[in-house]
Write a protein that holds these residues in place. Structure first.
Motif, mmCIF file in Angstrom:
data_model
loop_
_atom_site.group_PDB
_atom_site.id
_atom_site.type_symbol
_atom_site.label_atom_id
_atom_site.label_comp_id
_atom_site.label_asym_id
_atom_site.label_seq_id
_atom_site.Cartn_x
_atom_site.Cartn_y
_atom_site.Cartn_z
ATOM 1 N N PRO A 60 30.449 -91.952 -22.215
ATOM 2 C CA PRO A 60 29.333 -92.615 -21.536
ATOM 3 C C PRO A 60 28.042 -92.527 -22.341
ATOM 4 C CG PRO A 60 30.553 -91.279 -19.996
ATOM 5 C CD PRO A 60 31.112 -90.983 -21.349
ATOM 6 N N ASN A 61 27.882 -91.442 -23.121
ATOM 7 C CA ASN A 61 26.662 -91.335 -23.930
ATOM 8 C C ASN A 61 26.555 -92.471 -24.936
ATOM 9 O OD1 ASN A 61 26.109 -89.004 -22.638
ATOM 10 N ND2 ASN A 61 26.830 -87.662 -24.252
ATOM 11 N N LEU A 62 27.699 -92.941 -25.404
ATOM 12 C CA LEU A 62 27.671 -93.965 -26.452
ATOM 13 C C LEU A 62 26.885 -95.186 -26.017
ATOM 14 C CD1 LEU A 62 31.132 -94.252 -28.187
ATOM 15 C CD2 LEU A 62 28.916 -94.000 -29.240
ATOM 16 N N TRP A 63 27.120 -95.630 -24.762
ATOM 17 C CA TRP A 63 26.395 -96.840 -24.365
ATOM 18 C C TRP A 63 25.138 -96.526 -23.555
ATOM 19 C CZ3 TRP A 63 31.755 -97.081 -24.606
ATOM 20 C CH2 TRP A 63 32.447 -96.483 -23.537
ATOM 21 N N ALA A 64 25.005 -95.288 -23.073
ATOM 22 C CA ALA A 64 23.796 -94.989 -22.299
ATOM 23 C C ALA A 64 22.619 -94.715 -23.226
ATOM 24 C CB ALA A 64 24.040 -93.786 -21.402
ATOM 25 N N MET A 65 22.914 -94.154 -24.403
ATOM 26 C CA MET A 65 21.822 -93.710 -25.270
ATOM 27 C C MET A 65 20.931 -94.828 -25.809
ATOM 28 S SD MET A 65 23.530 -90.658 -27.152
ATOM 29 C CE MET A 65 23.818 -89.173 -26.249
ATOM 30 N N PRO A 66 21.506 -95.894 -26.348
ATOM 31 C CA PRO A 66 20.618 -96.957 -26.857
ATOM 32 C C PRO A 66 19.631 -97.416 -25.782
ATOM 33 C CG PRO A 66 22.886 -97.392 -27.473
ATOM 34 C CD PRO A 66 22.919 -96.191 -26.585
ATOM 35 N N VAL A 67 20.114 -97.581 -24.543
ATOM 36 C CA VAL A 67 19.237 -98.025 -23.458
ATOM 37 C C VAL A 67 18.097 -97.027 -23.263
ATOM 38 C CG1 VAL A 67 19.150 -98.542 -20.996
ATOM 39 C CG2 VAL A 67 21.145 -99.185 -22.330
ATOM 40 N N GLN A 68 18.478 -95.733 -23.268
ATOM 41 C CA GLN A 68 17.482 -94.684 -23.067
ATOM 42 C C GLN A 68 16.410 -94.746 -24.166
ATOM 43 O OE1 GLN A 68 19.460 -90.945 -22.900
ATOM 44 N NE2 GLN A 68 17.883 -89.942 -21.737
ATOM 45 N N ILE A 69 16.870 -94.939 -25.396
ATOM 46 C CA ILE A 69 15.932 -94.941 -26.523
ATOM 47 C C ILE A 69 14.973 -96.135 -26.404
ATOM 48 C CG2 ILE A 69 15.780 -95.197 -29.026
ATOM 49 C CD1 ILE A 69 18.457 -93.668 -29.172
ATOM 50 N N ILE A 70 15.547 -97.321 -26.100
ATOM 51 C CA ILE A 70 14.695 -98.524 -26.009
ATOM 52 C C ILE A 70 13.657 -98.355 -24.899
ATOM 53 C CG2 ILE A 70 14.723 -100.990 -25.444
ATOM 54 C CD1 ILE A 70 17.600 -100.966 -26.803
ATOM 55 N N MET A 71 14.108 -97.900 -23.717
ATOM 56 C CA MET A 71 13.187 -97.681 -22.590
ATOM 57 C C MET A 71 12.062 -96.723 -22.983
ATOM 58 S SD MET A 71 13.650 -99.014 -19.498
ATOM 59 C CE MET A 71 12.922 -97.763 -18.443
ATOM 60 N N GLY A 72 12.464 -95.630 -23.644
ATOM 61 C CA GLY A 72 11.482 -94.601 -24.020
ATOM 62 C C GLY A 72 10.409 -95.169 -24.925
ATOM 63 N N VAL A 73 10.845 -95.963 -25.917
ATOM 64 C CA VAL A 73 9.875 -96.510 -26.868
ATOM 65 C C VAL A 73 8.926 -97.481 -26.161
ATOM 66 C CG1 VAL A 73 9.633 -97.903 -28.960
ATOM 67 C CG2 VAL A 73 11.383 -96.138 -28.839
ATOM 68 N N ILE A 74 9.471 -98.293 -25.246
ATOM 69 C CA ILE A 74 8.610 -99.248 -24.527
ATOM 70 C C ILE A 74 7.539 -98.494 -23.736
ATOM 71 C CG2 ILE A 74 8.586 -100.936 -22.636
ATOM 72 C CD1 ILE A 74 11.379 -101.824 -23.595
ATOM 73 N N LEU A 75 7.951 -97.446 -23.010
ATOM 74 C CA LEU A 75 6.983 -96.681 -22.205
ATOM 75 C C LEU A 75 5.926 -96.027 -23.094
ATOM 76 C CD1 LEU A 75 9.222 -95.028 -19.477
ATOM 77 C CD2 LEU A 75 7.477 -96.754 -19.151
ATOM 78 N N LEU A 76 6.375 -95.499 -24.238
ATOM 79 C CA LEU A 76 5.423 -94.860 -25.156
ATOM 80 C C LEU A 76 4.401 -95.877 -25.644
ATOM 81 C CD1 LEU A 76 7.480 -92.479 -27.434
ATOM 82 C CD2 LEU A 76 5.451 -91.898 -26.139
ATOM 83 N N TYR A 77 4.881 -97.075 -25.951
ATOM 84 C CA TYR A 77 3.985 -98.106 -26.438
ATOM 85 C C TYR A 77 2.951 -98.446 -25.374
ATOM 86 C CZ TYR A 77 2.335 -102.411 -28.569
ATOM 87 O OH TYR A 77 1.534 -103.364 -29.123
ATOM 88 N N ASN A 78 3.400 -98.501 -24.116
ATOM 89 C CA ASN A 78 2.496 -98.767 -23.008
ATOM 90 C C ASN A 78 1.400 -97.720 -22.917
ATOM 91 O OD1 ASN A 78 3.009 -101.095 -21.837
ATOM 92 N ND2 ASN A 78 4.446 -100.323 -20.288
ATOM 93 N N LEU A 79 1.785 -96.450 -23.155
ATOM 94 C CA LEU A 79 0.825 -95.353 -23.002
ATOM 95 C C LEU A 79 -0.146 -95.287 -24.167
ATOM 96 C CD1 LEU A 79 3.053 -92.439 -21.723
ATOM 97 C CD2 LEU A 79 1.018 -93.272 -20.583
ATOM 98 N N LEU A 80 0.385 -95.360 -25.391
ATOM 99 C CA LEU A 80 -0.440 -95.029 -26.556
ATOM 100 C C LEU A 80 -0.678 -96.193 -27.495
ATOM 101 C CD1 LEU A 80 1.174 -91.606 -27.484
ATOM 102 C CD2 LEU A 80 -0.943 -91.970 -26.236
ATOM 103 N N GLY A 81 -0.102 -97.347 -27.189
ATOM 104 C CA GLY A 81 -0.301 -98.453 -28.104
ATOM 105 C C GLY A 81 0.480 -98.246 -29.388
ATOM 106 N N SER A 82 -0.038 -98.871 -30.471
ATOM 107 C CA SER A 82 0.754 -98.919 -31.704
ATOM 108 C C SER A 82 1.013 -97.537 -32.304
ATOM 109 C CB SER A 82 0.062 -99.815 -32.727
ATOM 110 O OG SER A 82 -1.298 -99.440 -32.805
ATOM 111 N N SER A 83 0.144 -96.546 -32.022
ATOM 112 C CA SER A 83 0.383 -95.238 -32.652
ATOM 113 C C SER A 83 1.669 -94.590 -32.140
ATOM 114 C CB SER A 83 -0.808 -94.300 -32.424
ATOM 115 O OG SER A 83 -1.081 -94.199 -31.051
#
Length: 1477
Positions: free
Chosen positions: A417-440
């Motif tokens: 299950p980690n194989l297909w759950a992880m990419p989603v987790q990573i993409i979500m995380g990056v989007i949220l980070l971008y929302n918080l801190l912008g390009s940095s």
């Protein structure tokens, strides 16, 4: 402020527009259903509970899930959540009014109570299977639905809409109540318990009717499923008494190996099997379910950072209260307390889903493993014998498949299950980070992504290192195994140091690859700890300089939390990808490896072993097959059994068995398989094969027990005296290849097995080889002639004992793989006079007819007299052994506390310096990590205090620089310390492993021979295999993980307490709860781990046993029984593993919920207490990390406790006494060619095996002149072998002495003594390597000398014909030579060592008479000038000796030349000789 239901306002009671227009009345109306339900259900619940004698747990065979069970639970929980929201909304709205309005939240509180009651009530009805009572619930949902709908309609009419929270909540209630009503209607529809004439009768699942099934996860209700509540009783009971197999019961039917095997097979009966397709078909659904749970858990995981950000922000902004009386949804969510509760609920849900996902994959993994094991076992049962004997498929490979490969596939499933759950987790995380801190934020994410390949690279290197380590450790084990099997020989020849050195060389290679492994492991741990620090550093430094905005605490801590979330999937991704690749490659290999099992026969060289065979075996008669060593007698039996590949010809099974394999030029690509026999054949192989079971089970071998028959068989094989000596009689476990029995006893048990079976055909392959005269005679007379002939069974007997030929109805004489002659003895006498004469001389018979008559009368007289003597006359040795084993097993089960002493021993064996370095660097690293976060908190809160909006760039630069510089330095130090700590832990573990193994090996090699007699080989090997592996590879990472998670938890608790001191009050109950959870879990987990290990061992044994005894199993046609046994063992192992993983889930759910409680208390404390928003963020961030690490602390503690068991076991061997290798004489004082003459004086010799045992030799006196040939004879246990061991000081000489050539041997260093004498043992032992290595491991002799020795031993021509000559390969145990040939090699080995004294300990037991006569001649000629002491099995071998010693019970009975002893009519020696004629 006074309390009243509708408030103090007069208008609240206004009903002019109609009753329903009054909101207070509508709220009161909503109370009605709740009160109704409580009134009806409480009496029923109390009466029900009372009648069950206050026990809620009804017996589980009545458990039944009503239709829609899971949906009902989910809807009820959703309803409870909405009720909580309603209560919160009511309280907040009420606080905005002047007077108390109870109607705003009181119905909601009652609704909460009623909903809770409804589910409790439902659960009780369900467990007692009484659906009629569900009517009450049906009425309740209908009423609740109606009243809520009225309320919703009234709100709609008043102009409220979706923006109002109360409207949304009521809408949700209407939907949920409606759905629950639908579920209730569905139960009525399916079960027809009301409104229908014939209610449906439903039986509970089959598993629950079987009281043996204790694994209730599939059958309990949803809440119990999610929290593993049903495990409580088991885990708590573990404290009172250990969990055993009875406590965990049987596997549910759906999880049994046979069920899953059938699933996999059913999918593709005819196609080429693809393991992946089969897995997908059989286990696709559960994998999908698990992945869904995993997705939900991962998405809920992001609630943490978002809530932190919200709470910290709200802590900064003090918004003025909006005075409107109703709440909008936005306002509701901007309340910090609401966010705290939401965070709590999100955590609980996230953890529940995560554990559910884990559980489902583990269950699927177990099902898969069961199916695979069944598949492999079926394959093994179809392997051809040549595959095993030629080493194409070794026992090691089979064990590897069973123990490692199937588990690897299971692990792959867990990580799936980690194989297909992880990419989603990573993409979500990056989007949220971008929302918080912008390009940095992208800079930080880029750091993580760029470092991920390095992690992948490290992971692949780790796998490579592990593989090479595995190869070396397999090689080391093989060598250790050989040493242990041949330890007696090594000690007698003083070769233990040579072999020890070779093991140490392999160990050094293994250690160097372990060093690489340790380096990469520590790098991997380092990357794991350093990546988030590096990412955070990059992000915040970029943000400080690039973006115009200052860093706010809310952003800082939310992004920190996000980085923590992101690191895990990236780290695991590398592991998962590696595992996936590994599993795929493994399976590709395994499939290939398994299908090439049918090399054409001839034991593997491509030439026919048997040629021109054309024989018949008469029914109901005794056929004997005779011939020299290695002429193909055993092969012929195997060929008839269908174990060999027929190149041409057929085997017919009719009333009589016919075989012919006429040899012609056959095309090599044409194989004809010989058919397997149609009948079951009772077969006793030449090499005795025993099961790990009791003596009785070994003899009955699955047939029903018949007392009379059993007694007749044990008497015929004269097993009764041996059985009486065993501690539990025939219920004594013999196993480990029958380690606690002598060769003769093992052989007689195998023969007894063949006799006991009720088959028409019996094949005995050289049953007399390990027996002395009396036993062989008795077996021949009572067992073969009487027992088998009376039953008129067809009997084929391979033997070297030509004196029995007179009893044969049919004789087949073989030579060099073909039949020389066949017929009756009369036929051969007339047709082949030469052969007959040859036999006659071998049998030393002058006047045959006369002899026969005399012998018959003599035997009758002798047996009646001497059978009694024989019964009494046996060793007492074996009793001792068993007792020790027994004590050991009771000691093993002692319940221990955490083994701190062993831990300390382990840590100190790694060296004090490394230990100090580890502790110091660990503490420093964690202090720095806390400092980094604290620095960030100060930095961000300083801005939030100074400037709330944009920063004036010029003013801030110096302070920004100051903070950035400090932050960078701390991060750098943190990264460096991560590296140091991970390296020190691994290094310390390596040093400890190296020291422990070295000490263990030296201790064992130098141990007294008695230790090896009393300790099962398997037990010692386990120390070198499983335990060493744990110490090498498992303890260091566990230790690392334990210290890391403990320190993280402690620093987190410290940080929260520092930020909000109020938290300390809440810590006490949480701490108590945690203490009890870990206390109960540790004991239960230890029991379950032991069960898992102890049930895995019989499974592995069963696989290797089957592989070893394939011919016997197939001859008896017992495949089905063994398959059944394998399925049982697999299921037993799987249920133990299943319970172990359920216990782990039990723990994790509880620690996760505790962690959630910590987060809730910390957030509430910080909201109400602290004004510093930086510290609030810090506290919450740490509270969130605790949830991840709490269960690791307990899991690692439990693991470490079990793993320390390995250290404990190794330590228990380190306290053993060694042999005293130092003598009182200096080796240099011993003359170089001592002993030159070979004169032996024995003075008053008393010998015992151990201080606490009775003497086995009592005051023995003897004098042997130089060059004399001495024969020693006597019954089993008379002390013959003990005397031979005394020459080598292998036994304790506590009185008297042996003087050889004027030197008392007790003064000599052991090595010197043993290296100057020669001995040939009864069991021929060869080591894997070359022939040269076997003859001369010290490499001291020239080739000529070796060839000379081989010529003397009649082996020269055979060795010359082998590829490589002296350097020809010898496989493990010398399996590529026949037993007789092995014995001849041992003789050659004794000749190579030019010693003036040779001791032969029953050396001719397993060779035919022709070879034996050659030997006797050789001893007379080649050893003419040396002293030879022969311990004789067959008395005629010592008739030519110069001196005969007859022993009885440790004393010398007769001592004279053979001639004068024979002259005494009533002498013991004379009676021996008469019996041997």
């Amino acid at each position: 402020m006074s309390l009243s239901f509708c408030g103090n306002n007069i208008s609240s009671y206004d009903i002019f527009d109609g009753v329903l227009q009054n909101p207070c009345f509508v709220d009161a109306l909503n109370l009605v259903p709740h009160v109704f339900l409580l009134f009806i259900t409480f009496p029923i619940l109390f009466i029900g509970w009372g009648s069950q004698s206050s026990k809620v747990q009804i017996h589980h065979n009545t458990w039944l899930h009503f239709p829609g069970h899971n949906l009902r639970w989910i809807l009820t929980f959703a309803l409870l959540f909405v009720h909580v929201c309603e209560i919160a909304e009511g309280i907040v709205s009420d606080s905005r009014r002047e007077s108390r309005h109870l109607h705003l939240f009181m119905p909601a509180v009652m609704g909460f109570v009623a909903t809770t009651t409804s589910i409790v009530y439902y659960h009780n009805i369900e467990t007692s299977n009484f659906p009629k009572l569900l009517l009450a619930l049906f009425l309740y949902w209908v009423m609740a639905f109606i009243t809520k709908t009225i309320k919703l309609v009234k709100y709609w009419q008043s102009g409220w809409g979706v923006s109002d929270l109360r409207f949304c909540i009521t809408g949700m209630m209407v939907i949920l109540n409606g759905l629950l009503m639908a579920v209730e209607i569905n139960v009525i529809r399916v079960r027809r318990y009301v409104f229908f004439m014939n209610p449906q009768k439903v039986k509970p699942p089959e598993d629950l009717q079987d009281l043996g099934v204790r694994f209730l996860q599939p059958f309990v209700n949803l809440l119990s499923k999610a929290t593993y509540w049903w495990m409580n009783t088991l885990i708590i009971s573990a404290h009172k008494k250990p969990i055993d197999l009875k406590a965990i019961g049987k596997l549910p039917i759906a999880m049994r190996a046979v069920t899953n095997y059938m699933c996999e097979i059913a999918d593709h009966p005819n196609r080429t099997p693809s393991i992946w397709l089969a897995m997908y078909r059989a286990f696709g659904r559960p994998i999908l379910l698990s992945s869904t749970f995993r997705y939900l858990a991962d998405l809920l995981g992001f609630a943490g950072p978002l809530c932190i950000s919200g709470i910290v922000q709200l802590n900064q902004i003090f918004s003025p209260l909006n005075i409107s009386e109703t709440l909008s949804s936005k306002e509701f969510l901007e309340n910090a307390y609401v966010l705290a509760v939401l965070l709590f609920l999100a955590l609980i849900l996230q953890r529940t889903f995560l554990q559910a996902s884990y559980y489902v994959t583990i269950e699927t993994g177990i099902n898969l493993r069961g199916a695979l094991l069944a598949m492999i076992y079926n394959k093994i049962l179809r392997l051809s014998t040549s595959n095993l004997s030629m080493g194409e498929m070794t026992l090691g490979q089979i064990n590897n498949l069973v123990a490692i490969e199937t588990n690897q596939l299971m692990w792959f499933l867990f990580l799936c299950p980690n194989l297909w759950a992880m990419p989603v987790q990573i993409i979500m995380g990056v989007i949220l980070l971008y929302n918080l801190l912008g390009s940095s934020a992208l800079v930080g994410a880029a750091v993580i992504v760029l470092l991920a390949p390095i992690q992948y690279f490290i992971a692949t290197k780790l796998a490579e290192a592990q593989k090479s380590t595995l190869d070396y450790s397999t090689e080391r084990l093989k060598k250790t195994n050989e040493i242990l099997k041949g330890i007696k020989l090594l000690k007698l020849y003083a070769w233990e140091h040579i072999f020890c050195k070779s093991v140490e060389e392999t160990r050094m290679k293994e250690l160097s690859s372990l060093k690489t492994f340790a380096l990469y492991t520590s790098l991997s741990i380092f990357m794991n700890a350093a990546i988030p620090i590096a990412a955070v550093l990059a992000t915040f430094v970029t943000h400080a300089y690039a973006s115009g905005n200052n860093l706010k605490p809310a952003e800082a801590f939310a992004s920190l939390s996000l980085f923590h979330i992101l690191v895990t999937p990236l780290f695991l991704l590398s592991t998962v990808v590696r595992f996936a690749v590994k599993a795929i490659i493994r399976y590709a290999l395994e499939c290939l490896k398994f299908f090439v099992t049918n090399g054409y026969f001839s034991w593997g060289s491509g030439l026919a072993t048997l040629s021109n065979i054309d024989i018949r075996i008469p029914t109901g008669q005794l056929t004997m097959i005779v011939g020299q060593v290695g002429c193909g007698k055993s092969s012929l039996l195997l060929a008839i059994l269908g174990e060999m590949q027929t190149l041409e010809g057929k085997v017919y099974w009719s009333k009589e068995i016919l075989c012919h394999f006429p040899e012609k030029d056959f095309p090599s690509d044409l194989f004809v398989f010989s058919c397997f026999p149609l009948y079951s054949v009772a077969y006793a192989a030449q090499k005795p094969w025993l099961l790990n079971a009791t003596v009785e089970e070994n003899i009955t071998f699955g047939s029903p027990f018949n007392k009379q028959r059993y007694k007749a068989v044990t008497d015929a094989c004269s097993l009764q005296p041996d059985i009486d000596l065993l501690p539990f009689g025939d219920q004594t476990e013999i196993g480990e290849r029958g380690i606690n029995l002598s060769g003769g006893q093992r052989q007689r048990i195998c023969v007894a097995r063949a006799l006991y079976q009720n088959t028409n055909i019996v094949f005995l392959d050289d049953p007399f080889s390990a027996l002395d005269i009396h036993l062989s005679d008795h077996l021949m007379q009572e067992g073969i002639l009487k027992f088998l002939q009376d039953d008129k069974r067809t009997l084929v007997l391979v033997t070297h004992k030509l004196q029995y030929l007179t009893h044969a109805d049919w004789i087949i004489a073989m030579k060099d793989g073909s039949v020389l002659r066949e017929g009756t003895l009369k036929d051969i006498q007339t047709k082949d006079v030469e052969l007959y004469e040859h036999w006659k001389t071998l049998m030393n018979r002058q006047d045959q007819e006369l002899e026969k008559v005399i012998r018959k009368t003599l035997r009758r007289a002798m047996y009646s007299r001497e059978a009694k003597a024989q019964m009494e006359d046996e060793d007492e040795e074996e009793e001792e052994e068993e007792d020790e084993d027994d004590n050991m097993s009771t000691v093993m089960r002692l319940r221990t506390k955490m083994p701190w002493k062993t831990c300390w021993r382990y840590l100190t064996s790694g060296g004090f310096f490394l230990l100090f370095l580890m502790i110091f660097s660990k503490l420093l690293k964690h202090s720095v990590i806390v400092a980094i976060d604290y620095w960030l908190a100060t930095w961000t809160s300083e801005y939030s205090i100074n400037n709330t909006g944009k920063a004036d760039q010029e003013n801030c630069t110096p302070s920004t620089t100051y903070y950035v510089a400090g932050f960078s330095i701390l991060c750098g130090a943190g990264i460096f310390l991560c590296l140091v700590t991970s390296l020190t832990v691994e290094w310390m573990g390596l040093t400890a492993a190296k020291n422990l193994h070295q000490n263990l090996l030296n201790k064992i090699i130098l141990g007294p021979i008695r230790f090896f007699d009393t300790t099962p080989l398997g037990l010692i090997l386990n120390r070198f295999s499983a335990d060493t592996n744990i110490i090498d590879q498992h303890i260091p990472p566990t230790l690392e993980s334990l210290t890391r998670s403990t320190l993280l938890c402690l620093s987190a608790i410290g940080m929260i307490s520092y930020a909000t001191p109020v938290f300390l009050v809440a810590l006490v109950p949480l701490g108590v709860a945690f203490y009890f959870i870990q206390k109960y879990f540790r004991v239960a987990s230890k029991d379950l781990q032991e069960l898992d290990d102890s049930t895995q061992l019989p499974l592995l044994c069963h696989f290797s046993e089957t592989a070893e005894g394939l011919t016997t199993i197939r001859a008896f046609r017992h495949e089905t029984r063994f398959k059944q046994r394998m399925l049982e063992l697999t299921d037993t192992n799987n249920i133990a593993y299943l319970f172990l993983s359920a216990a782990n889930r039990w723990l994790e759910v509880r620690t996760d919920y505790l962690g959630a409680c910590i987060v809730l208390t910390a957030s509430i404390a910080s909201i109400s207490g602290s004004s510093n928003s930086g510290l609030v963020g810090l506290g919450l961030l740490y509270a969130l990390t605790i949830t991840n690490y709490l269960n690791w602390v307990v899991r690692n503690l439990a693991d470490l406790e079990v793993q320390m068991g390995a250290v404990k076991k190794v330590n228990s061997f380190l306290t053993m006494e060694s042999e005293n290798y130092e003598g009182t004489m200096d080796p240099s004082q011993v003359p170089e060619h001592w002993p030159q003459e070979g004169e032996i004086k024995i003075h008053d010799l008393c010998v015992r095996y151990e201080n606490n045992l009775k003497p086995v030799l009592k005051h023995v006196k003897a004098y042997i002149k130089p060059g004399q040939k001495v024969g020693i004879c006597g019954r089993t246990g008379s002390g013959k072998s003990s005397l031979s061991l005394a020459f080598f000081r292998m036994v304790d000489i506590f009185d008297g002495k042996i003087v050889i050539d004027g030197i008392d041997i007790s003064k000599l260093p052991l090595h010197t003594l043993r290296s100057r004498l020669s001995i040939i043992l009864q069991d021929p032992i060869l080591f894997s390597g070359s022939i040269r290595f076997n003859l001369d491991p010290e490499c001291k002799c020239t080739d000529d000398r070796l060839w000379e020795a081989l010529e003397i031993a009649q082996l020269k021509n055979m060795v010359k014909s082998l590829p490589g000559g002296l350097d020809a390969i010898v496989t493990e145990g010398g399996e590529n030579f026949s037993v007789g040939q092995r014995q001849l090699f041992c003789l050659a080995r004794a000749f190579v060592r030019k010693s003036s004294i040779l001791i032969m300990d029953e050396a001719t037991a397993s060779i035919d008479m022709a070879t034996e006569n050659i030997l006797q001649k050789v001893v007379m000629t080649a050893f003419a000038d040396r002293t030879v002491v022969t311990i004789a099995h067959r008395v005629h071998t010592i008739l030519t000796a110069d001196l005969v010693i007859v022993m009885k019970r440790g004393n010398i009975l007769e001592y004279d030349t053979p001639e004068s002893l024979l002259a005494r009519e009533d002498g013991v020696f004379a009676s021996f000789v008469r019996a041997d004629m």
